[in-house]
Scaffold this active site. Structure first.
Site, PDB file in Angstrom:
ATOM      1  N   HIS A 197      -2.973  -7.139  -1.467  1.00  0.00           N
ATOM      2  CA  HIS A 197      -2.651  -6.353  -0.270  1.00  0.00           C
ATOM      3  C   HIS A 197      -1.369  -5.533  -0.501  1.00  0.00           C
ATOM      4  O   HIS A 197      -0.355  -5.722   0.177  1.00  0.00           O
ATOM      5  CB  HIS A 197      -2.483  -7.287   0.932  1.00  0.00           C
ATOM      6  CG  HIS A 197      -3.170  -6.798   2.166  1.00  0.00           C
ATOM      7  ND1 HIS A 197      -4.532  -6.683   2.263  1.00  0.00           N
ATOM      8  CD2 HIS A 197      -2.674  -6.374   3.370  1.00  0.00           C
ATOM      9  CE1 HIS A 197      -4.870  -6.245   3.465  1.00  0.00           C
ATOM     10  NE2 HIS A 197      -3.754  -6.037   4.151  1.00  0.00           N
ATOM     11  N   ASP A 201      -0.649  -0.356   4.901  1.00  0.00           N
ATOM     12  CA  ASP A 201      -1.892   0.042   5.561  1.00  0.00           C
ATOM     13  C   ASP A 201      -2.763   0.737   4.528  1.00  0.00           C
ATOM     14  O   ASP A 201      -2.273   1.290   3.546  1.00  0.00           O
ATOM     15  CB  ASP A 201      -1.578   0.988   6.728  1.00  0.00           C
ATOM     16  CG  ASP A 201      -2.782   1.232   7.634  1.00  0.00           C
ATOM     17  OD1 ASP A 201      -3.772   0.468   7.527  1.00  0.00           O
ATOM     18  OD2 ASP A 201      -2.730   2.177   8.440  1.00  0.00           O
ATOM     19  N   ARG A 205      -9.550   0.590   2.490  1.00  0.00           N
ATOM     20  CA  ARG A 205     -10.108   1.878   2.085  1.00  0.00           C
ATOM     21  C   ARG A 205      -9.844   2.168   0.611  1.00  0.00           C
ATOM     22  O   ARG A 205     -10.728   2.672  -0.097  1.00  0.00           O
ATOM     23  CB  ARG A 205      -9.547   2.990   2.974  1.00  0.00           C
ATOM     24  CG  ARG A 205     -10.213   3.045   4.358  1.00  0.00           C
ATOM     25  CD  ARG A 205      -9.440   3.921   5.331  1.00  0.00           C
ATOM     26  NE  ARG A 205      -8.219   3.243   5.787  1.00  0.00           N
ATOM     27  CZ  ARG A 205      -7.310   3.818   6.565  1.00  0.00           C
ATOM     28  NH1 ARG A 205      -7.463   5.074   6.946  1.00  0.00           N
ATOM     29  NH2 ARG A 205      -6.245   3.144   6.952  1.00  0.00           N
TER      30      ARG A 205
END
Length: 351
Positions: A197, A201, A205
């Site tokens: 991660h 953000d 995608r």
């Protein structure tokens, strides 16, 4: 600990259900050359449709939605001169990231590519993309009652650059070694990137865009013609459940990758099955009305609209679809409720 630390132990014995999916995937890959040789125009049409569907579906999974279909089409095509909302900006950003990968000039895979895609994703927003997170984060789920629960804890911000570098290098080494099925390696790369991660953000995608590119890079080009992101969006609950199941114990090297890989290979196998369906009528030499007839009677949902048939049969015009449906209706094989674009068609059982 990344999945690539000990591949022989982790994925040395492939479950039978996944072996079957891999067989379907490899059979589909073997047919791609035939499609390119015999059906170039159809593949061009499918590629255009898949690109649009991928941009919209991958964005929608993250809540990035432009409700006005005409406006969304304008953004996806690159015709929009101004972008009014954050969703419009991010939709345009995913288009830019996907189009960059489709240019086929992105190789070799490296950390710089991951950062560049993130920069493209947020290139139309006020957010500064192209940099790893600088604060630790957690991944949460929102329950129906609004309660937030932790799904998993990603890698710390301090460790993120090292983990991404290591993931990229280990993936490239494993691919070059050719000891394990390449589709499994792509699936593991996506799993690890999502678990690391690396960004505040856009992680999902970026992972899905890279999945398309990496699959194509190792010879599985179905994602050019069938939107993998659309398949994920249709079964988002299963996608997230598989991800959650395979992140348990990841930091200690004790995770089970097979829930995630099972979902991944099933989705990829389904994409090849869909591609075979889309090309079957064209390969058989039947007329366009025959293609509509076959699709409606054998492949379409029991209840559908003309727009559904149009999407499934690129290159077949609405008048041709209506003619075929009128004939099926006259034969008592379908019935219609309503008129115009809102009309709903229903397939009737054949006695």
């Amino acid at each position: 600990m990344e999945s690539f630390a000990d591949l022989d132990r982790l994925i040395g014995a492939v479950p039978f259900a996944i072996v079957n999916d891999l067989r379907t995937i490899d059979t589909g890959r073997g047919s791609e050359a035939l499609y390119r040789d015999k059906l170039p125009q159809l593949l061009t049409s499918l590629a255009h449709r898949a690109r649009v569907a991928s941009i919209e579906a991958s964005s929608a999974i993250e809540g990035v939605v432009v409700d006005d279909r005409a406006r969304a089409a304008e953004i996806v095509s690159g015709r929009a001169t101004t972008l009014h909302t954050r969703s419009e900006q991010e939709l345009a950003g995913y288009r830019a990231a996907l189009d960059y990968l489709y240019q086929e000039q992105w190789q070799p895979m490296n950390t710089g590519l991951v950062l560049h895609l993130h920069r493209l994703l947020f290139g139309y927003t006020a957010v500064s993309g192209g940099a790893f997170k600088d604060t630790d984060n957690i991944v949460v789920d929102r329950l129906p009652d609004g309660t937030r629960v932790k799904r998993f804890t990603p890698v710390s911000a301090r460790q993120t650059p090292h983990h991404v570098d290591e993931l990229v290098q280990r993936y490239r080494t494993a691919t070059a070694a050719n000891r394990h099925h390449p589709a499994l390696l792509v699936g593991l790369f996506a799993l690890d990137l999502l678990t690391i991660h690396p960004f505040p953000d856009g992680n999902g995608r970026i992972a899905r865009a890279l999945t398309n590119a990496l699959l194509q890079d190792v010879g599985y080009e179905v994602t050019r013609y069938v939107s993998l992101e659309t398949s994920v969006a249709r079964s988002a609950d299963a996608y997230y459940a598989a991800l959650l199941a395979s992140t348990h114990g990841w930091h200690d090297g004790a995770h089970d990758p097979w829930p995630w890989l099972r979902d991944f290979t099933r989705t990829l196998a389904s994409s090849y099955e869909e591609l075979a369906t889309l090309t079957s009528s064209a390969r058989s030499g039947g007329s366009k009305q025959d293609r509509v007839r076959t699709h409606v009677l054998e492949h379409a949902a029991s209840t559908f609209k003309i727009s559904d048939v149009r999407a499934a049969l690129p290159g077949v015009s609405d008048p041709t679809i209506r003619l075929a449906l009128a004939q099926l209706r006259a034969e008592g094989l379908v019935e219609v409720d309503g008129a115009g674009r809102s009309a709903t068609w229903k397939r009737l059982s054949r006695s």
